[in-house]
Enzyme design. Structure first.
Site, PDB file in Angstrom:
ATOM      1  N   ASP A  41      -4.297  -2.643   3.882  1.00  0.00           N
ATOM      2  CA  ASP A  41      -4.195  -3.132   5.264  1.00  0.00           C
ATOM      3  C   ASP A  41      -3.469  -4.477   5.302  1.00  0.00           C
ATOM      4  O   ASP A  41      -2.579  -4.701   6.133  1.00  0.00           O
ATOM      5  CB  ASP A  41      -5.588  -3.304   5.883  1.00  0.00           C
TER       6      ASP A  41
ATOM      7  N   GLU B 115       0.110   2.952   3.573  1.00  0.00           N
ATOM      8  CA  GLU B 115       0.223   3.859   2.423  1.00  0.00           C
ATOM      9  C   GLU B 115       1.135   3.269   1.350  1.00  0.00           C
ATOM     10  O   GLU B 115       0.868   3.383   0.154  1.00  0.00           O
ATOM     11  CB  GLU B 115       0.743   5.240   2.861  1.00  0.00           C
TER      12      GLU B 115
HETATM   13 ZN   LIG Z   1      -5.730   3.772   2.607  1.00  0.00          ZN
END
Ligand SMILES: [Zn+2]
Length: 416
Positions: free
Chosen positions: A359, A278
Site C-alpha cells: 500500500d 500489486e
Molecule cells: Zn496485496
C-alpha cells in the site's frame, strides 16, 4: 491409546476451542456494529450494503463453525476411530509393492476426504453465495472443476507421492532431507508453471483490450521498472461475482491478473492504484520472501516428520497398528494442522506487513486517494465486513481490517 493420544486430543480440543471462541467473538462484534457504518466509511458505504456485509459475514462464520466441528469429528474418526487403519488393511490385502500400496492408500484417503467435504462446498456455492447474489457457477462448471482437480491430483500428485515413498524406502535416516528437496523443487516448478499451464485449465486469460487503459498501465509499469507480458484479465465472472486482483509466478512467467468483475467496477485511476499495489509486492520481493519462509517451515516440518516416522508411539497413538512410510505421511498431513494452527497469527502478521508495504508503495508511486476509492468499492462489492473482531482478524486475516488499512494509507499520504 498412549500418552501421544492424550496430547493429540488435548491439542485438538484446545485448537477447536480457540477457533470457536474466536468465531463467536467475531459474530458478536459484527452483530454489535451491524447498524452503524464506521465513521471513516460514512457516506461511502450505504447502510444497506453494510447490513449485507454483516449478514454475509455472520452466515459464513456460522457455517465455518459447523464445518470445523464436522472436520474435527472426521479427524478423530480417521485416526482413533479406525478409518485409516481399515483403509490400510484393505489395500495391504492386495499385496502390491510397498510404493504402490502406499500411493493407493494416500490417494484413496484423499478422494474419500474430498467427497466427505462435498456437502459443505456445495452448500457454500449454491446456497450461501447464491443467497447473497455472488454465485455465477452452474452445476456443470462445479462438476467440471471437480473432475479437473481430481485429474490434476492424479497426474501431478500421484507421481510425487510415489517418488516420496520410494525415497523413504531406499535412502537412509536422512530421507526427509531428500523429500524436502524434491518437494521444494516441485513447489518452484509449480509456482513458475501455474500461471501459464494450470490456471488456464480453469479460466480464460485474455490480454487487456482497452487501448487507453493499456497505455496508462504500461506507463506505470515503466515508471516502476517492471517488465512482464502484461496485464491479464481473468473471467472470474464464470464462477463468482467477487472481484479481485493478484500477482503470480516469477521469471518470464510473472504476471498481474485482474478479475473481469473488478475491471467492470473500477475507473482507470483506481485500476492503476490497484496495479501499483500489486507492483509493490513484486518490487519489495514479497514472493521471494514468502517462498523463503515456506522453505524454512517445510524444512522444520519434514525434520520433525523424519523423527516421528521412526517412533512407534506416533502411529499407535493415532490408531495405526502397523508403521509405514505412507501412514507417516498421511498422519502428519492430517494431524499437523491441529498443532500448527497456533502459529497462524505469525503467518497472518507477516502477510499483513506485506500488504501495508505494498500500500505504501502504491501511495508513493501513484496515488493514495485512488487506492482508497478502489478499496472501498471492493469492500462494498465483495460484502467484506468493515468491523471484524480484532482478535479473530489477527488469527485469520491475510489482509489488514478495512478501517486499519484505510487509516494506514491516509497516514502514509500525510507523511509523504
Ligand atoms: Zn496485496
Amino acid at each position: 491409546m498412549n500418552t501421544f493420544t492424550y496430547l493429540f486430543l488435548f491439542a485438538l480440543a484446545a485448537s477447536v476451542g480457540l477457533r470457536l471462541w474466536l468465531a463467536l467473538r467475531h459474530t458478536r462484534h459484527v452483530s454489535k456494529h451491524r447498524d452503524t457504518v464506521p465513521e471513516s466509511f460514512a457516506g461511502r458505504i450505504p447502510l444497506e450494503d453494510h447490513h449485507k456485509a454483516a449478514d454475509y459475514t455472520l452466515t459464513n462464520t456460522r457455517m465455518g463453525m459447523l464445518a470445523l466441528l464436522y472436520d474435527s469429528l472426521l479427524l478423530v474418526g480417521w485416526t482413533l476411530g479406525g478409518g485409516l487403519e481399515w483403509l490400510d488393511h484393505y489395500w495391504r490385502a492386495a499385496e502390491s509393492q510397498p510404493v504402490i500400496t502406499g500411493t493407493v492408500v494416500i490417494f484413496s484417503a484423499m478422494i474419500i476426504m474430498s467427497l466427505l467435504d462435498l456437502p459443505f462446498s456445495l452448500y457454500h456455492t449454491f446456497v450461501i453465495e447464491e443467497r447473497f447474489g455472488f454465485n455465477r457457477s452452474t452445476p456443470a462448471v462445479f462438476l467440471t472443476d471437480m473432475l479437473k482437480n481430481a485429474l490434476l491430483l492424479a497426474l501431478l500428485g500421484g507421481p510425487l507421492i510415489a517418488l516420496a515413498l520410494w525415497i523413504m524406502q531406499v535412502t537412509g535416516a536422512l530421507w526427509w532431507l531428500y523429500v524436502w528437496g524434491v518437494w521444494m523443487a516441485f513447489t518452484l516448478i509449480m509456482f513458475w508453471a501455474y500461471p501459464a499451464v494450470i490456471a488456464p485449465l480453469f479460466n480464460k486469460f485474455s490480454p487487456l483490450d482497452n487501448e487507453a487503459l493499456k497505455q496508462r498501465i504500461q506507463a506505470l509499469m515503466d515508471k516502476c521498472g517492471f517488465r512482464s507480458k502484461g496485464i491479464f484479465v481473468m473471467d472470474g465472472s464464470k464462477r463468482s461475482g467477487h472481484g479481485n486482483a493478484y500477482f503470480t509466478g516469477f521469471g518470464s512467467n510473472k504476471r498481474i491478473v485482474f478479475f473481469d468483475t473488478l475491471l467492470e467496477s473500477l475507473n482507470p485511476p483506481e485500476i492503476e492504484a490497484v496495479l501499483a499495489h500489486e507492483l509493490g509486492h513484486f518490487k519489495l520481493k514479497h514472493i521471494q520472501k514468502r517462498l523463503a519462509s515456506t522453505f524454512a517451515l517445510s524444512f522444520a516440518a519434514l525434520a520433525l516428520l523424519g523423527w516421528l516416522a521412526g517412533q512407534d508411539w506416533f502411529y499407535n497413538g493415532l490408531g495405526i497398528s502397523q508403521p509405514s512410510a505412507w501412514m507417516a505421511l498421511l498422519l502428519f498431513m492430517l494431524v499437523m494442522p491441529v498443532f500448527s494452527f497456533f502459529l497462524q497469527p505469525l503467518m497472518s502478521l507477516l502477510s499483513r506487513k506485506h500488504e501495508f508495504e505494498a500500500d505504501a508503495y502504491a501511495v508513493q508511486q501513484f496515488s493514495g486517494s485512488d487506492l482508497i476509492h478502489a478499496l472501498v468499492k471492493m469492500y462494498r462489492e465483495n460484502a467484506s465486513t468493515l468491523t471484524p473482531d480484532p482478535l479473530y482478524s489477527a488469527f485469520h486475516d491475510s489482509h489488514p481490517p478495512a478501517p486499519v488499512r484505510i487509516s494506514h494509507i491516509s497516514a502514509t499520504m500525510g507523511a509523504s
